[in-house]
Write an enzyme that holds these catalytic residues in place. Structure first.
Site, PDB file in Angstrom:
ATOM      1  N   GLY A  46       0.950  -1.310  -0.009  1.00 51.45           N
ATOM      2  CA  GLY A  46       0.190  -0.041   0.145  1.00 51.45           C
ATOM      3  C   GLY A  46       0.985   1.262   0.022  1.00 51.45           C
ATOM      4  O   GLY A  46       1.936   1.005   0.746  1.00 51.45           O
ATOM      5  N   SER A  47       0.371   2.428  -0.728  1.00 57.67           N
ATOM      6  CA  SER A  47       1.197   3.515  -0.606  1.00 57.67           C
ATOM      7  C   SER A  47       0.254   4.757  -0.894  1.00 57.67           C
ATOM      8  O   SER A  47       0.635   5.877  -1.511  1.00 57.67           O
ATOM      9  CB  SER A  47       2.024   3.494  -2.024  1.00 57.67           C
ATOM     10  OG  SER A  47       1.006   3.237  -3.156  1.00 57.67           O
ATOM     11  N   GLY A  48      -0.979   4.656   0.091  1.00 54.30           N
ATOM     12  CA  GLY A  48      -1.530   5.912   0.141  1.00 54.30           C
ATOM     13  C   GLY A  48      -0.921   6.920   1.226  1.00 54.30           C
ATOM     14  O   GLY A  48       0.131   6.780   1.535  1.00 54.30           O
ATOM     15  N   ASN A  49      -2.069   7.875   1.955  1.00 57.57           N
ATOM     16  CA  ASN A  49      -1.477   8.580   2.722  1.00 57.57           C
ATOM     17  C   ASN A  49      -0.892   7.983   4.105  1.00 57.57           C
ATOM     18  O   ASN A  49       0.091   8.229   4.336  1.00 57.57           O
ATOM     19  CB  ASN A  49      -2.793   9.350   3.364  1.00 57.57           C
ATOM     20  CG  ASN A  49      -2.540  10.903   4.090  1.00 57.57           C
ATOM     21  OD1 ASN A  49      -3.098  10.737   5.048  1.00 57.57           O
ATOM     22  ND2 ASN A  49      -1.714  11.520   3.672  1.00 57.57           N
ATOM     23  N   TRP A  50      -1.497   6.978   4.630  1.00 60.88           N
ATOM     24  CA  TRP A  50      -0.990   6.312   5.746  1.00 60.88           C
ATOM     25  C   TRP A  50      -0.007   5.368   5.414  1.00 60.88           C
ATOM     26  O   TRP A  50       1.311   5.231   6.000  1.00 60.88           O
ATOM     27  CB  TRP A  50      -1.968   5.505   6.472  1.00 60.88           C
ATOM     28  CG  TRP A  50      -1.494   4.862   7.816  1.00 60.88           C
ATOM     29  CD1 TRP A  50      -2.231   3.724   8.134  1.00 60.88           C
ATOM     30  CD2 TRP A  50      -0.566   5.489   8.809  1.00 60.88           C
ATOM     31  NE1 TRP A  50      -1.831   3.371   9.582  1.00 60.88           N
ATOM     32  CE2 TRP A  50      -0.919   4.378   9.885  1.00 60.88           C
ATOM     33  CE3 TRP A  50      -0.081   6.441   9.168  1.00 60.88           C
ATOM     34  CZ2 TRP A  50      -0.298   4.565  11.101  1.00 60.88           C
ATOM     35  CZ3 TRP A  50       0.759   6.547  10.243  1.00 60.88           C
ATOM     36  CH2 TRP A  50       0.831   5.776  11.142  1.00 60.88           C
ATOM     37  N   LYS A  83      -7.902   0.012   8.838  1.00 57.59           N
ATOM     38  CA  LYS A  83      -9.118   0.214   9.529  1.00 57.59           C
ATOM     39  C   LYS A  83     -10.299   0.065   8.956  1.00 57.59           C
ATOM     40  O   LYS A  83     -10.664   0.838   7.927  1.00 57.59           O
ATOM     41  CB  LYS A  83      -9.024   1.776  10.325  1.00 57.59           C
ATOM     42  CG  LYS A  83      -7.923   1.804  10.981  1.00 57.59           C
ATOM     43  CD  LYS A  83      -7.657   3.175  11.676  1.00 57.59           C
ATOM     44  CE  LYS A  83      -6.432   3.375  12.908  1.00 57.59           C
ATOM     45  NZ  LYS A  83      -6.325   4.557  13.024  1.00 57.59           N
ATOM     46  N   LYS A  85     -14.225   3.286  15.208  1.00 58.24           N
ATOM     47  CA  LYS A  85     -14.076   4.828  15.342  1.00 58.24           C
ATOM     48  C   LYS A  85     -14.427   5.773  14.251  1.00 58.24           C
ATOM     49  O   LYS A  85     -14.745   6.768  14.281  1.00 58.24           O
ATOM     50  CB  LYS A  85     -12.685   5.180  15.941  1.00 58.24           C
ATOM     51  CG  LYS A  85     -11.590   4.756  15.084  1.00 58.24           C
ATOM     52  CD  LYS A  85     -11.098   5.943  14.303  1.00 58.24           C
ATOM     53  CE  LYS A  85      -9.963   5.517  13.269  1.00 58.24           C
ATOM     54  NZ  LYS A  85      -9.814   6.642  12.032  1.00 58.24           N
ATOM     55  N   ARG A 105     -10.309  12.473   8.093  1.00 55.83           N
ATOM     56  CA  ARG A 105     -11.096  12.771   6.683  1.00 55.83           C
ATOM     57  C   ARG A 105     -12.408  12.410   6.875  1.00 55.83           C
ATOM     58  O   ARG A 105     -13.446  12.930   6.286  1.00 55.83           O
ATOM     59  CB  ARG A 105     -10.461  11.738   5.732  1.00 55.83           C
ATOM     60  CG  ARG A 105      -9.137  12.136   5.681  1.00 55.83           C
ATOM     61  CD  ARG A 105      -8.257  11.130   4.685  1.00 55.83           C
ATOM     62  NE  ARG A 105      -8.363   9.577   5.202  1.00 55.83           N
ATOM     63  CZ  ARG A 105      -7.790   8.749   5.050  1.00 55.83           C
ATOM     64  NH1 ARG A 105      -6.815   8.828   3.933  1.00 55.83           N
ATOM     65  NH2 ARG A 105      -7.554   7.653   5.664  1.00 55.83           N
ATOM     66  N   GLN A 161     -13.413   5.400   5.085  1.00 56.71           N
ATOM     67  CA  GLN A 161     -13.700   4.151   5.473  1.00 56.71           C
ATOM     68  C   GLN A 161     -15.227   3.864   6.347  1.00 56.71           C
ATOM     69  O   GLN A 161     -15.873   3.447   6.280  1.00 56.71           O
ATOM     70  CB  GLN A 161     -12.885   3.567   6.488  1.00 56.71           C
ATOM     71  CG  GLN A 161     -11.290   3.796   6.052  1.00 56.71           C
ATOM     72  CD  GLN A 161     -10.974   2.448   4.749  1.00 56.71           C
ATOM     73  OE1 GLN A 161     -11.631   1.532   4.555  1.00 56.71           O
ATOM     74  NE2 GLN A 161     -10.551   3.277   3.727  1.00 56.71           N
TER      75      GLN A 161
HETATM   76  N1  LIG Z   1      -4.548   8.229   6.203  1.00 55.53           N
HETATM   77  C1  LIG Z   1      -4.481   8.182   7.740  1.00 55.53           C
HETATM   78  O1  LIG Z   1      -4.410   9.174   8.434  1.00 55.53           O
HETATM   79  C2  LIG Z   1      -4.808   6.922   8.290  1.00 55.53           C
HETATM   80  C3  LIG Z   1      -4.283   6.643   9.404  1.00 55.53           C
HETATM   81  C4  LIG Z   1      -4.420   5.437  10.179  1.00 55.53           C
HETATM   82  C5  LIG Z   1      -4.985   4.390   9.291  1.00 55.53           C
HETATM   83  N2  LIG Z   1      -5.451   4.430   8.306  1.00 55.53           N
HETATM   84  C6  LIG Z   1      -5.994   3.493   7.631  1.00 55.53           C
HETATM   85  O2  LIG Z   1      -4.939   2.886   6.480  1.00 55.53           O
HETATM   86  C7  LIG Z   1      -5.637   2.158   5.531  1.00 55.53           C
HETATM   87  C8  LIG Z   1      -5.071   2.973   4.156  1.00 55.53           C
HETATM   88  O3  LIG Z   1      -5.159   4.342   4.069  1.00 55.53           O
HETATM   89  P1  LIG Z   1      -4.280   5.339   3.364  1.00 55.53           P
HETATM   90  O4  LIG Z   1      -4.760   6.660   4.045  1.00 55.53           O
HETATM   91  O5  LIG Z   1      -2.871   4.812   3.240  1.00 55.53           O
HETATM   92  O6  LIG Z   1      -4.873   5.192   1.741  1.00 55.53           O
HETATM   93  P2  LIG Z   1      -5.594   6.395   0.866  1.00 55.53           P
HETATM   94  O7  LIG Z   1      -7.017   6.613   1.200  1.00 55.53           O
HETATM   95  O8  LIG Z   1      -4.791   7.737   1.282  1.00 55.53           O
HETATM   96  O9  LIG Z   1      -5.134   6.008  -0.454  1.00 55.53           O
HETATM   97  C9  LIG Z   1      -5.942   5.401  -1.304  1.00 55.53           C
HETATM   98  C10 LIG Z   1      -4.802   4.124  -1.763  1.00 55.53           C
HETATM   99  O10 LIG Z   1      -5.496   3.202  -2.519  1.00 55.53           O
HETATM  100  C11 LIG Z   1      -4.870   3.065  -3.721  1.00 55.53           C
HETATM  101  N3  LIG Z   1      -5.888   2.262  -4.667  1.00 55.53           N
HETATM  102  C12 LIG Z   1      -6.748   2.733  -5.442  1.00 55.53           C
HETATM  103  N4  LIG Z   1      -7.352   1.949  -6.170  1.00 55.53           N
HETATM  104  C13 LIG Z   1      -6.855   0.725  -5.921  1.00 55.53           C
HETATM  105  C14 LIG Z   1      -6.964  -0.485  -6.330  1.00 55.53           C
HETATM  106  N5  LIG Z   1      -7.959  -0.944  -6.874  1.00 55.53           N
HETATM  107  N6  LIG Z   1      -5.871  -1.337  -5.731  1.00 55.53           N
HETATM  108  C15 LIG Z   1      -5.185  -1.297  -4.672  1.00 55.53           C
HETATM  109  N7  LIG Z   1      -5.049   0.034  -4.285  1.00 55.53           N
HETATM  110  C16 LIG Z   1      -5.852   0.919  -4.755  1.00 55.53           C
HETATM  111  C17 LIG Z   1      -4.306   4.106  -4.130  1.00 55.53           C
HETATM  112  O11 LIG Z   1      -3.471   4.130  -4.983  1.00 55.53           O
HETATM  113  C18 LIG Z   1      -3.928   4.863  -2.843  1.00 55.53           C
HETATM  114  O12 LIG Z   1      -2.596   4.211  -2.459  1.00 55.53           O
HETATM  115  C19 LIG Z   1      -7.227   2.874   5.549  1.00 55.53           C
HETATM  116  O13 LIG Z   1      -7.734   1.501   6.171  1.00 55.53           O
HETATM  117  C20 LIG Z   1      -7.318   3.851   6.690  1.00 55.53           C
HETATM  118  O14 LIG Z   1      -8.329   3.861   7.404  1.00 55.53           O
HETATM  119  C21 LIG Z   1      -5.246   5.856   7.454  1.00 55.53           C
HETATM  120  O1  LIG Z   2      -8.637  10.378   8.183  1.00 56.37           O
HETATM  121  P1  LIG Z   2      -9.438   9.351   8.866  1.00 56.37           P
HETATM  122  O2  LIG Z   2     -10.722   9.650   9.304  1.00 56.37           O
HETATM  123  O3  LIG Z   2      -9.629   7.939   7.984  1.00 56.37           O
HETATM  124  O4  LIG Z   2      -8.788   8.873  10.058  1.00 56.37           O
HETATM  125  C1  LIG Z   2      -7.231   8.776  10.104  1.00 56.37           C
HETATM  126  C2  LIG Z   2      -6.849   7.769  11.243  1.00 56.37           C
HETATM  127  O5  LIG Z   2      -7.336   6.617  11.245  1.00 56.37           O
HETATM  128  C3  LIG Z   2      -6.768   8.559  12.478  1.00 56.37           C
HETATM  129  O6  LIG Z   2      -5.987   7.871  13.540  1.00 56.37           O
END
Ligand SMILES: NC(=O)c1ccc[n+]([C@@H]2O[C@H](COP(=O)([O-])OP(=O)(O)OC[C@H]3O[C@@H](n4cnc5c(N)ncnc54)[C@H](O)[C@@H]3O)[C@@H](O)[C@H]2O)c1
Ligand SMILES: O=P(O)(O)OC[C@H](O)CO
Length: 364
Positions: free
Chosen positions: A12-16, A122, A207, A271, A300
């Site tokens: 994975g390579s999104g925000n987190w 999550k 949450k 978000r 989510q």
């Molecule tokens: N962002 C935060 O602050 C944060 C913090 C803690 C936990 N999380 C959890 O981490 C998990 C991942 O979130 P995130 O913030 O890294 O992602 P994100 O929402 O920033 O990004 C979406 C990701 O999905 C990818 N994507 C899109 N279509 C796809 C496909 N068909 N197959 C595979 N990947 C695809 C995109 O390239 C991108 O990397 C979630 O469960 C989120 O709840 C997020």
């Molecule tokens: O930006 P949200 O609402 O997906 O929450 C991000 C993280 O889960 C916070 O810990």
């Protein structure tokens, strides 16, 4: 004799995913028990005609999902999930939950049988026979590997800024605990490991539903007291949910970062909160707002609310979780946002004190 350095792969390579890559890359480079090179699976897309994988490998910045932060140069992006994961000893799953099943099907039989997993995802998914399935359980079942979870008050941007925070690893396996802690912990990112795997993961998913409620409160300008009530009632429903569906879990888990702390940070800075505030203020659909405001990032909370409601409804338990139920109904357009408070005014938490009725009182 020390074993071979363990290889980590970030799925994975999104925000987190990008924020955690910064931490894992840093630890892998400095600690001898880990292989320097960290692979990161990137879902390929074009940014101004150029592949995102190439941009990250050349500039060490995920310009789309975590702009303004450099990743360590030992983090190498790979668009093929099998190629990225094939040699890994530690697989860190951090994709939006809707993509997990497909990724696991692709990985089946293509990873080291000794690999261990850590899910940072999550959310839940719908179980085949109805109900919900935990994401770490899907990973364990589909890939036949052990899988722990990491959840906490961890807004990705703040973690990437190296602002101090705590997190919780839920892990029952005592051999995995120190490996995972060492790979993840830094001086600004403090890890507490607990055994209560399922409860940690359920906290991280639920949450996000409460965050939607907090967003509705903000959109309606109801103020901080109402928001605090929604957070408190949300916490009580989270505790009840775990009590009913994951018996044997510990109340103390809710006082770790994955519990109260994540609930607070999410309801103020997340978000899900932001989009649900905009949902009330603009009248646009949640999907439209996600597309317009999040630049490819995924929500989510509304999905989790739907999955939880599906389960509660089939078990005739919607009235036991009136906040989760009201949030689902608002997200799905069955209720207006301003009906939120009406729906929870007679919350079971308000009935606990069992004071005498007015008639009895007047006779005293
Ligand atoms: N962002 C935060 O602050 C944060 C913090 C803690 C936990 N999380 C959890 O981490 C998990 C991942 O979130 P995130 O913030 O890294 O992602 P994100 O929402 O920033 O990004 C979406 C990701 O999905 C990818 N994507 C899109 N279509 C796809 C496909 N068909 N197959 C595979 N990947 C695809 C995109 O390239 C991108 O990397 C979630 O469960 C989120 O709840 C997020
Ligand atoms: O930006 P949200 O609402 O997906 O929450 C991000 C993280 O889960 C916070 O810990």
């Amino acid at each position: 004799m020390p074993g071979k350095p363990k290889k980590a792969c970030i799925v994975g390579s999104g925000n987190w995913g990008s924020a955690i890559a910064k931490i894992v890359g840093y630890n892998a480079a400095r600690l001898p028990q880990f292989d320097d090179r960290v692979s990161m699976y990137v879902y390929e897309e074009l940014i101004n005609g150029k592949k995102l994988t190439d941009i990250i490998n050349e500039t060490h910045e995920n310009v789309k999902y975590l702009p303004g932060h450099k990743l360590p140069s030992n983090v190498v992006t790979i668009p093929d999930i099998v190629e990225a994961a094939k040699d890994a000893d530690i697989l860190i799953f951090v994709v939006p939950h809707q993509f997990v099943r497909t990724l696991c099907s692709t990985l089946l039989g293509k990873i080291k049988p000794t690999a261990i997993g850590l899910s940072l995802i999550k959310g839940f998914d719908q179980a085949e026979g109805g109900g919900i399935e935990l994401i770490s359980h899907i990973i364990k079942r589909q890939l036949q590997i052990r899988c722990a979870v990491l959840m906490g008050a961890n807004l990705a941007g703040e973690v990437a800024d190296e602002k101090f925070c705590e997190t919780t690893i839920g892990c029952k396996d005592s051999r995995m605990k120190p490996i995972l802690r060492d790979l993840i912990q830094t001086e600004y990112f403090r890890v507490v490991v607990v055994d209560d795997e399922d409860a940690v993961e359920v906290c991280g998913a639920l949450k996000n539903i409460v965050a939607c409620g907090a967003g509705f409160v903000d959109g309606l300008n109801l103020g901080d007291n109402t928001k605090a009530a929604v957070i408190r009632l949300g916490l009580m429903e989270m505790i009840k949910f775990v009590d009913v569906f994951y018996p044997g879990s510990k109340l103390s888990t809710f006082f770790e970062s994955c519990g109260v702390a994540d609930l607070i940070t999410t309801c103020y800075g997340g978000r899900n909160r932001r989009i649900c505030e905009a949902f009330i203020k603009t009248g646009k659909s949640i999907k439209q707002l996600e597309d317009e405001l999040l630049n490819g990032q995924k929500l989510q909370g509304p999905y989790t609310a739907e999955e939880v409601n599906f389960m509660l409804k089939t078990r005739d338990m919607e009235n036991k979780f009136p906040l989760f139920t009201a949030i689902f109904r608002i997200c799905s357009g069955q209720l207006q946002g301003n009906e939120l408070i009406d729906c929870i005014k007679n919350h079971p938490e308000h009935m606990k004190s069992k004071l005498p009725s007015r008639t009895v009182y007047s006779k005293l």
